[in-house]
Design a protein around this motif. Structure first.
Motif, PDB file in Angstrom:
ATOM      1  N   ALA A  10      13.944   4.226   3.922  1.00  0.00           N
ATOM      2  CA  ALA A  10      12.552   3.906   4.253  1.00  0.00           C
ATOM      3  C   ALA A  10      11.614   5.067   3.971  1.00  0.00           C
ATOM      4  O   ALA A  10      10.464   4.858   3.588  1.00  0.00           O
ATOM      5  CB  ALA A  10      12.452   3.479   5.712  1.00  0.00           C
ATOM      6  N   ASN A  11      12.099   6.284   4.125  1.00  0.00           N
ATOM      7  CA  ASN A  11      11.247   7.448   3.897  1.00  0.00           C
ATOM      8  C   ASN A  11      10.852   7.616   2.437  1.00  0.00           C
ATOM      9  O   ASN A  11       9.945   8.366   2.112  1.00  0.00           O
ATOM     10  CB  ASN A  11      11.931   8.721   4.404  1.00  0.00           C
ATOM     11  N   LYS A  12      11.501   6.874   1.547  1.00  0.00           N
ATOM     12  CA  LYS A  12      11.179   6.962   0.124  1.00  0.00           C
ATOM     13  C   LYS A  12      10.544   5.677  -0.406  1.00  0.00           C
ATOM     14  O   LYS A  12      10.297   5.549  -1.598  1.00  0.00           O
ATOM     15  CB  LYS A  12      12.430   7.302  -0.673  1.00  0.00           C
ATOM     16  N   CYS A  13      10.272   4.733   0.482  1.00  0.00           N
ATOM     17  CA  CYS A  13       9.624   3.478   0.093  1.00  0.00           C
ATOM     18  C   CYS A  13       8.201   3.791  -0.381  1.00  0.00           C
ATOM     19  O   CYS A  13       7.479   4.555   0.262  1.00  0.00           O
ATOM     20  CB  CYS A  13       9.592   2.526   1.290  1.00  0.00           C
ATOM     21  N   ILE A  14       7.789   3.193  -1.505  1.00  0.00           N
ATOM     22  CA  ILE A  14       6.443   3.418  -2.045  1.00  0.00           C
ATOM     23  C   ILE A  14       5.528   2.216  -1.818  1.00  0.00           C
ATOM     24  O   ILE A  14       4.435   2.164  -2.372  1.00  0.00           O
ATOM     25  CB  ILE A  14       6.489   3.813  -3.536  1.00  0.00           C
ATOM     26  N   ALA A  15       5.969   1.256  -1.029  1.00  0.00           N
ATOM     27  CA  ALA A  15       5.160   0.106  -0.624  1.00  0.00           C
ATOM     28  C   ALA A  15       4.697  -0.752  -1.790  1.00  0.00           C
ATOM     29  O   ALA A  15       3.603  -1.298  -1.769  1.00  0.00           O
ATOM     30  CB  ALA A  15       3.974   0.567   0.216  1.00  0.00           C
ATOM     31  N   ALA A  16       5.526  -0.912  -2.782  1.00  0.00           N
ATOM     32  CA  ALA A  16       5.170  -1.751  -3.926  1.00  0.00           C
ATOM     33  C   ALA A  16       5.236  -3.233  -3.584  1.00  0.00           C
ATOM     34  O   ALA A  16       4.562  -4.047  -4.205  1.00  0.00           O
ATOM     35  CB  ALA A  16       6.095  -1.449  -5.111  1.00  0.00           C
TER      36      ALA A  16
END
Length: 111
Positions: free
Chosen positions: A30-36
């Protein structure tokens, strides 16, 4: 030992449902999710949080019937230069099914 790196295949297993019921699990960076939002477009298990702005799965443990759309969510995730941050793991073998960028089943989590 406390300083040893976390083995991603052990995440969530303490309170997990039986493998016979839900043989697959999601390991989500989750800490690397870019919300695409690509995951939420292709999988009913994924949604976008209005408060945090990042993706979230409804369930981290999934059945055979839920496998295909979660694999698709992992494959379309553009984070980490298209390597993705959604990992689908076969709990019976601890092998990564998707995205599996190395092609050898090793977990591509990089904490």
């Amino acid at each position: 030992m406390p300083d040893d790196p976390v083995d991603p295949s052990t995440i969530g297993e303490r309170d997990a449902p039986p493998i016979s019921e839900k043989p697959y699990k999601i390991v989500f960076e989750a800490n690397k999710c870019i919300a695409a939002g690509k995951c939420a477009e292709v999988s009913a298990n994924w949604s976008m949080s209005i408060t945090s702005g990042i993706a979230q799965p409804a369930s981290y443990f999934i059945t055979e019937e839920e496998l295909d759309d979660n694999v698709r969510a992992a494959e379309v995730c553009p984070a980490k230069k298209d390597r993705g941050v959604i990992h689908v793991v076969d709990r019976r073998t601890n092998e990564e099914i998707a995205p599996d960028p190395a092609g050898d089943g090793t977990l591509s989590v990089d904490w």
